[in-house]
Design an enzyme around this catalytic site. Structure first.
Site, PDB file in Angstrom:
ATOM      1  N   ASP A   1       2.513  -4.307  12.494  1.00 49.28           N
ATOM      2  CA  ASP A   1       2.056  -5.010  10.899  1.00 49.28           C
ATOM      3  C   ASP A   1       2.959  -6.440  10.959  1.00 49.28           C
ATOM      4  O   ASP A   1       3.070  -6.550   9.690  1.00 49.28           O
ATOM      5  CB  ASP A   1       2.337  -4.095   9.863  1.00 49.28           C
ATOM      6  CG  ASP A   1       1.611  -4.646   8.623  1.00 49.28           C
ATOM      7  OD1 ASP A   1       0.309  -5.060   8.784  1.00 49.28           O
ATOM      8  OD2 ASP A   1       1.728  -3.989   7.313  1.00 49.28           O
TER       9      ASP A   1
ATOM     10  N   GLY B   1       0.647  -1.254  -0.024  1.00 52.98           N
ATOM     11  CA  GLY B   1       0.040  -0.031   0.139  1.00 52.98           C
ATOM     12  C   GLY B   1       0.878   1.063   0.109  1.00 52.98           C
ATOM     13  O   GLY B   1       0.431   2.600  -0.184  1.00 52.98           O
TER      14      GLY B   1
END
Length: 410
Positions: A129, A15
């Protein structure tokens, strides 16, 4: 001074950026170049995340963490990072190809991940993450090469937390419940994600199923979780690993392991002698443990409220009775006293009335009867547990009861 890099194949897209295999001009050894995607180069949040990864790279130097060796700007003004080349493929890709790994391979990979998290946490950094696609793995057996990558969502724990909405970023299925509802990532949320990865390694499947991000997050917040031994009974997963996964995936951070070191110690494979309970009655020990953890699980709306308040709600007397009973039963199983365990469960069931408290006890009794070879009693009790789970709006109980029925009716 930044050197000149010659970009090669595109090896990753996320992303925030793209990653190319590259070489330094005049050298043969490969490196990885991560560059901010042009279409988001004017978005402050994305620039901030890229800068965070740069800051992290200046602090961390560990064999299981991607090592930054350079940084700079392209002629077009886009920032980039240069990392030492890490061999291997994303763990998610490997598991999609191979399915679940042998226990010792799974523990070897998870231990190296936890070594990386220990190092980062000791330096006040939460990754934010952790997921199987951010873990590069090469080789196998007891000595795999494991590299934790992509620190763009990392958080320096000593710095003030920003707005809650800034932290609802990541991948549902790996994000801890408190992060899903807006809290910042912490060391505890990293350990939750490590528990998800260990579940995937042991079973070959994600703990909260598949579907949209919203559907997966709803299951997490509702506590819809099968223990690994229930999800993959044919693999005969060690009770010690079952316990480690269940505790890692507890809804409340205070119920999880305190540190990555503690979790690493918990997944050390036991000797055969330590697995005597499994030899007496396969899956009984893991079922009892799973039901003990379940006593704290609550429906979705209550979970949100409890997490928002940041404190546990008072436990009713029946909860204390059930928890104490299952603790005693665990000890009886260790001593191979299944009949005594059954009597303890029967007494506790007689003292409880609410479906939310009764189904874990009845399902535990069904598992004990299964271990004793009492097939008809096990089937009857598993059916009762399913019905109480339905009344309690506890999907996890329905799932476990159905799994035990499938096993007993075979």
């Amino acid at each position: 001074m930044t050197r000149k890099y010659i970009l090669g194949d595109l090896v990753g897209t996320g992303g925030m950026g793209v990653v190319h295999r590259a070489v330094v001009e005049g050298q043969a050894a490969p490196v990885a170049v991560k560059q901010l995607r042009p279409e988001i180069s004017d978005e402050p949040v994305m620039i901030q995340r890229f800068e965070t990864e740069l800051r992290v790279g200046r602090v961390l130097n560990h064999p299981n963490i991607a090592r930054m060796i350079d940084f700079g700007d392209t002629p077009a003004g886009l920032p980039f990072l240069v990392m030492a080349w890490a061999e291997g493929e994303p763990l998610g890709t490997r598991l999609a190809r191979t399915g679940a790994l042998p226990e010792r391979d799974a523990v070897a990979i998870a231990t190296r991940l936890l070594d990386a998290l220990t190092y980062a946490h000791d330096r006040g950094i939460a990754h934010g993450d952790v997921k199987s696609d951010n873990l590069l793995v090469a080789g196998g057996g007891d000595a795999p090469t494991v590299t934790l990558i992509d620190w763009g969502l990392a958080r320096f724990l000593a710095e003030p937390a920003g707005r809650a909405t800034e932290y609802v970023s990541g991948t549902p299925g790996y994000m801890a419940p408190e992060v899903l509802v807006g809290d910042p990532p912490t060391t505890s949320s990293d350990l939750y994600a490590a528990g998800v990865i260990l579940f995937e390694l042991l079973t070959g499947t994600p703990p909260f199923g598949t579907g949209s991000g919203t559907e997966i997050a709803e299951r997490q917040l509702a506590g819809v979780l099968e223990p690994p031994s229930v999800r993959a009974p044919e693999r005969r997963i060690s009770p010690s690993l079952d316990r480690a996964v269940i505790r890692s995936l507890a809804l409340a951070p205070t119920d999880r392991y305190a540190t990555a070191r503690e979790l690493a110690a918990a997944i050390t494979l036991p000797t055969p002698r330590a697995e005597t309970v499994a030899a007496v009655a396969p899956s009984v020990a893991s079922e009892i443990l799973a039901n003990r953890r379940t006593l704290d699980w609550t429906p979705h709306t209550e979970t949100r409220r409890r997490l928002a308040l940041g404190r546990r709600q008072p436990a009713p007397n029946e909860s204390a009775i059930a928890t104490a009973c299952l603790s005693r039963v665990s000890g009886l199983l260790e001593a191979h006293r299944l009949r005594d365990a059954a009597r303890e469960l029967e007494r506790a069931i007689a003292q409880t009335t609410t479906p939310h408290m009764r189904w874990p006890l009845i399902l535990s009794l069904a598992a004990v009867h299964s271990g004793l070879g009492h097939r008809e009693d096990a089937i009857r009790l598993a059916g009762e547990a399913w019905e109480h789970s339905r009344r309690a709006h506890a999907p996890v109980g329905e799932i476990r009861a159905e799994a035990l029925l499938r096993k007993v009716t075979g």
